[in-house]
Design a protein around this motif. Structure first.
Motif, PDB file in Angstrom:
ATOM      1  N   LYS A 319      -8.043  18.461  11.027  1.00  0.00           N
ATOM      2  CA  LYS A 319      -6.853  17.684  11.323  1.00  0.00           C
ATOM      3  C   LYS A 319      -7.224  16.285  11.786  1.00  0.00           C
ATOM      4  O   LYS A 319      -8.123  16.135  12.628  1.00  0.00           O
ATOM      5  N   SER A 326       1.575  17.353   9.325  1.00  0.00           N
ATOM      6  CA  SER A 326       0.609  17.998   8.424  1.00  0.00           C
ATOM      7  C   SER A 326      -0.059  17.022   7.464  1.00  0.00           C
ATOM      8  O   SER A 326      -0.785  17.449   6.564  1.00  0.00           O
ATOM      9  N   THR A 329      -4.149  17.027   6.700  1.00  0.00           N
ATOM     10  CA  THR A 329      -4.747  18.252   7.226  1.00  0.00           C
ATOM     11  C   THR A 329      -5.256  19.110   6.069  1.00  0.00           C
ATOM     12  O   THR A 329      -4.666  19.138   4.985  1.00  0.00           O
ATOM     13  N   TYR A 348     -11.459  13.007  13.110  1.00  0.00           N
ATOM     14  CA  TYR A 348     -10.891  14.326  12.879  1.00  0.00           C
ATOM     15  C   TYR A 348     -11.318  15.293  13.979  1.00  0.00           C
ATOM     16  O   TYR A 348     -12.343  15.102  14.643  1.00  0.00           O
TER      17      TYR A 348
END
Length: 413
Positions: A319, A326, A329, A348
């Protein structure tokens, strides 16, 4: 109306989770969505909201509810309480932040906190959905003791009161970038109606509609008291005028960058799942236990560990630190080498994979299908206001799946 869940159906199941799996794995006629009642409730809101939902957003509401266990509900509450302890109390006279969304994956191993959102969408739509399905058995005694609208309006009034005492809240701006183009724009209309019924003027506004003056922020000639912030630039770096008005205390901004840093920044998940760091901060053992059980292990991704990450990628979900909705991701087992290399050069986190639950849905004019679901707890000041689920296909949540969308939640005693 008899409750089919409690009329002997459970006797064939020795394990609580087996019973929940059974309920979510069947198309039970008594649990289907009452679409006629939903249609009547939508029509009562008037146009254009009714047509926006029915004609333009057919995937907004799911065809079936999601069942959860009392144990899963208790686990979610324990995780939320533990996060509140770690986050700590805000500064005096500061807003607490409206509509925190604690998103969980529920499976046989329990409830797993996937992320926290500080501008979680859907609360007004789910309140409308709940109101339309009063004949079903739903989670949440508060839903029936008070109207959710009362709970919501008092939350916004409290945000204002924390900063301004008993001075009345008069004008609110619901702020987003090009709000009429947003998929959840219908709930902006619901929020506006709620404020106006409470005697509070409300504007649904893009930044271009706001004017900065010496004495504060204005919209349509009205001086704004409180901004209900739906922007996804959480630090407001792209919106210096809003940030300045907030820093200068010319507006109450909720949620605001401080709320995001304390709760929703993905790096907080690293802390929430690190026992040593939690002990160093003096967090109680009760909260540490709840977090370690309920938050999948999360780590910062660093390029020097690329070889190890590639070898272990199937066990992790990647993520972006500052992502939302989202976007960006990836499940590790779905990664191409090209995308993986891009992740290694970006900011991330990686979270240990916790699979979502599944719900069988029998949508009209289509074959029965198993959809994934997550569960969102809408929280204010550490208290759950309502619980909803989102049914979907694919890697992440969406509102394009036939039979999917926001779903009712039933906690089975």
């Amino acid at each position: 109306m008899a409750d089919p869940v409690n009329e002997g159906a459970r006797e064939h199941f020795d394990v609580d989770q087996d019973f929940i799996t059974y309920l979510n794995g069947e198309c039970l006629e008594w649990a289907w969505m009452d679409y006629e009642s939903l249609q009547r409730t939508l029509k009562a809101q008037g146009e254009p909201l009714h047509s926006m939902v029915v004609e333009q957003r057919p995937g907004l509401f799911a065809a079936a509810p999601v069942f959860i266990s009392e144990l899963q509900l208790r686990q979610m509450r324990e995780v939320i309480a533990a996060v509140e302890e770690v986050a700590g109390k805000p500064e005096p006279h500061s807003p607490l932040g409206v509509f925190y969304g604690y998103d969980f994956h529920l499976n046989e191993q329990g409830a797993h906190l996937i992320e926290i959102n500080t501008n979680a969408g859907g609360a007004f739509l789910n309140a409308l959905l709940i109101d339309s399905q009063r004949g079903l058995f739903l989670y949440g005694s508060a839903v029936f003791e008070y109207r959710l609208e009362h709970i919501f309006i008092e939350m916004f009034r409290n945000e204002w009161k924390l900063a301004h005492g008993d001075t009345p809240l008069k004008v609110v701006a619901i702020l987003d970038e090009k709000p009429e183009t947003q998929y959840l724009y219908p709930e902006f209309l619901l929020a506006k109606q709620m404020f106006e019924r409470a005697g509070i003027a409300a504007h649904i506004a893009d930044l271009t509609e706001l004017q900065v003056r010496e004495d504060g922020l204005y919209c349509g000639g009205d001086r704004i008291d409180l901004v209900y912030n739906r922007l996804t630039d959480f630090d407001l770096q792209q919106y210096p005028s809003i940030r300045a008005a907030w820093k200068n205390k010319q507006i109450v901004l909720t949620p605001n960058p401080s709320h995001y840093r304390h709760y929703a920044d993905k790096r907080r998940l690293v802390l929430f799942s690190d026992a040593a760091a939690l002990r160093e901060q003096g967090v109680s053992q009760t909260s540490i236990d709840a977090l370690l059980k309920g938050v999948p292990r999360t780590r910062l991704v660093q390029a020097q560990d690329a070889e190890q990450w590639w070898a272990e990628r199937k066990d992790w979900f990647f993520k972006p630190v500052s992502g939302y909705g989202s976007k960006g991701t990836y499940r590790g087992d779905k990664l191409t080498k090209r995308v993986f290399d891009e992740i290694m050069q970006s900011d991330y986190v990686a979270q240990r994979l916790a699979l979502p639950g599944e719900r069988k849905v029998c949508a009209e004019n289509s074959e029965p299908q198993m959809l994934k679901y997550d569960v969102r707890c809408y929280v204010y000041d550490g208290h759950i206001q309502l619980i909803a689920a989102r049914l979907y296909q694919g890697q992440t949540t969406n509102f394009r799946t036939p039979g999917g969308g926001f779903a009712l939640v039933r906690a089975v005693c």
